[in-house]
Design an enzyme around this catalytic site. Structure first.
Site, mmCIF file in Angstrom:
data_model
loop_
_atom_site.group_PDB
_atom_site.id
_atom_site.type_symbol
_atom_site.label_atom_id
_atom_site.label_comp_id
_atom_site.label_asym_id
_atom_site.label_seq_id
_atom_site.Cartn_x
_atom_site.Cartn_y
_atom_site.Cartn_z
ATOM 1 N N CYS A 1 0.843 -1.211 0.000
ATOM 2 C CA CYS A 1 0.000 0.000 0.000
ATOM 3 C C CYS A 1 0.874 1.256 0.000
ATOM 4 O O CYS A 1 1.601 1.526 0.968
ATOM 5 C CB CYS A 1 -0.923 -0.019 1.198
ATOM 6 S SG CYS A 1 -1.811 1.537 1.492
ATOM 7 N N CYS B 1 0.026 3.814 2.663
ATOM 8 C CA CYS B 1 0.413 3.311 3.988
ATOM 9 C C CYS B 1 1.871 3.651 4.278
ATOM 10 O O CYS B 1 2.229 3.925 5.437
ATOM 11 C CB CYS B 1 0.210 1.799 4.065
ATOM 12 S SG CYS B 1 -1.531 1.295 3.922
#
Length: 380
Positions: free
Chosen positions: A304, A307
């Site tokens: 991600c 993230c």
């Protein structure tokens, strides 16, 4: 149910008696000593030296309440009382009492009345011992006459025998619960023994039944002492209550501090804790709830991109908010945890208070995350 505080005070009093049995000979405890004897207990006699009597004459008696050794710094002071008329208790064998089950004839009543008349004449001449003898004959002849016992009680007062007077007054009140003379004699006897509160109670009843000047005069002496004792008792009851509250608060703080230490050990304050299983998450959630901490559950993944931007910020926030529990779940490594929370996208931040989800931030929204942390970390 017996009050726990009273039981504790009684236990301490008994321990003091074991160390110093002479306490029983205090005039204010004569009622307790009589009760022990009625149960068959032997009360040790205390031999007084000449110096003992000199000390007693030189020292003004005072009401000395027992203090609670567990009451921290509460040390009860003596109550200053007017004990000028208090006497040593009479510890002679009980005076003869009539048989209440015996049949009383008219002749017995007449003879008893005759003995009473002789007693009254002796009283007027100041021959009190002789008066007691006549009244004793009278109660043996008419053993259910309340007035005879009450009259003899009044004579015992004149010869400074308060315990004997109390025994007669008690019998008089058994036969006539409205005997003003019985209450009056018992109240005056208890005053002689320094039992001020009991004396005041009896004298008040006597004054309601049949007031006279002697009762009024006695109440003026008794009531100030009884009032001082009551005020003293209330004062220290209030102080003990305050101490109990303080102890409870200290105990609460102690438990809270223990929980804080436990939480600090389990929750790694200022750090982000990685979660690998539902059982591990449950343990951390319970620890946070027990410590009343806000918990943030951050769902992330190595693939991600957002993230990777949020993770350093999340770690930095953990150091800034050491009393907030920061958890991190990699949805690929702990997919059972992600599934149980129905996570459909990352990053997702779930805010948990007392085991329940209270808020959520989805996406790499730095401002919203900081705002929610500030909001919920200060809400409790």
């Amino acid at each position: 149910m017996v009050d726990a505080i009273q039981v504790a005070e009684l236990r301490r009093f008994v321990e003091q008696l074991k160390l110093n049995p002479s306490i029983l000979h205090d005039p204010s405890l004569v009622f307790f000593k009589e009760y022990l004897r009625s149960l068959g207990a032997q009360v040790p006699k205390i031999e007084k030296t000449e110096r003992d009597y000199e000390d007693k004459a030189e020292t003004k008696p005072s009401f000395s309440p027992k203090h609670d050794d567990d009451d921290d710094d509460i040390m009860e002071s003596d109550v200053e009382l007017d004990n000028s008329d208090v006497v040593e208790p009479d510890n002679e064998p009980p005076q003869p009492m009539g048989d209440p089950t015996a049949e009383v004839t008219d002749e017995n009543r007449d003879d008893a009345q005759s003995e009473k008349s002789k007693a009254m004449e002796a009283i007027s001449d100041g021959r009190f011992d002789e008066a007691i003898e006549h009244l004793t004959k009278a109660v043996m002849l008419n053993p259910t006459s309340a007035i005879l016992y009450a009259t003899r009680a009044s004579v015992f007062l004149k010869v400074k025998k308060p315990n004997a007077a109390i025994r007669d007054a008690n019998v008089a009140l058994q036969f006539n619960s409205d005997s003003a003379k019985g209450y009056k004699s018992r109240g005056m006897a208890k005053a002689m023994l320094g039992q001020w509160e009991e004396a005041a109670a009896d004298l008040h009843v006597a004054s309601k039944l049949d007031y006279d000047e002697e009762i009024g005069t006695m109440l003026k002496k008794v009531e100030p002492n009884a009032k001082r004792i009551e005020e003293h008792r209330r004062k220290y009851q209030r102080l003990r209550k305050e101490k109990e509250l303080q102890r409870a608060e200290r105990e609460r703080r102690k438990q809270q501090e223990a929980q804080e230490r436990e939480a600090q050990a389990a929750l790694n304050d200022g750090e982000v804790i990685s979660i690998h299983s539902t059982s591990e998450l449950e343990a951390k959630t319970k620890a946070a709830k027990k410590a009343s901490r806000l918990l943030i559950l951050y769902f992330t993944a190595t693939w991600c991109g957002p993230c990777r931007y949020m993770s350093p910020l999340y770690s930095n926030l953990a150091t800034q908010h050491s009393r907030v529990v920061f958890l991190k779940v990699d949805i690929d490594k702990a997919n059972d945890v992600a599934a149980s929370w129905n996570i459909s996208s990352v990053p997702t931040f779930c805010f948990i208070r007392d085991g329940k989800e209270v808020d959520k931030v989805v996406g790499a929204d730095k401002g919203s995350l900081e705002q929610k942390i500030a909001q919920h970390s200060s809400s409790k």
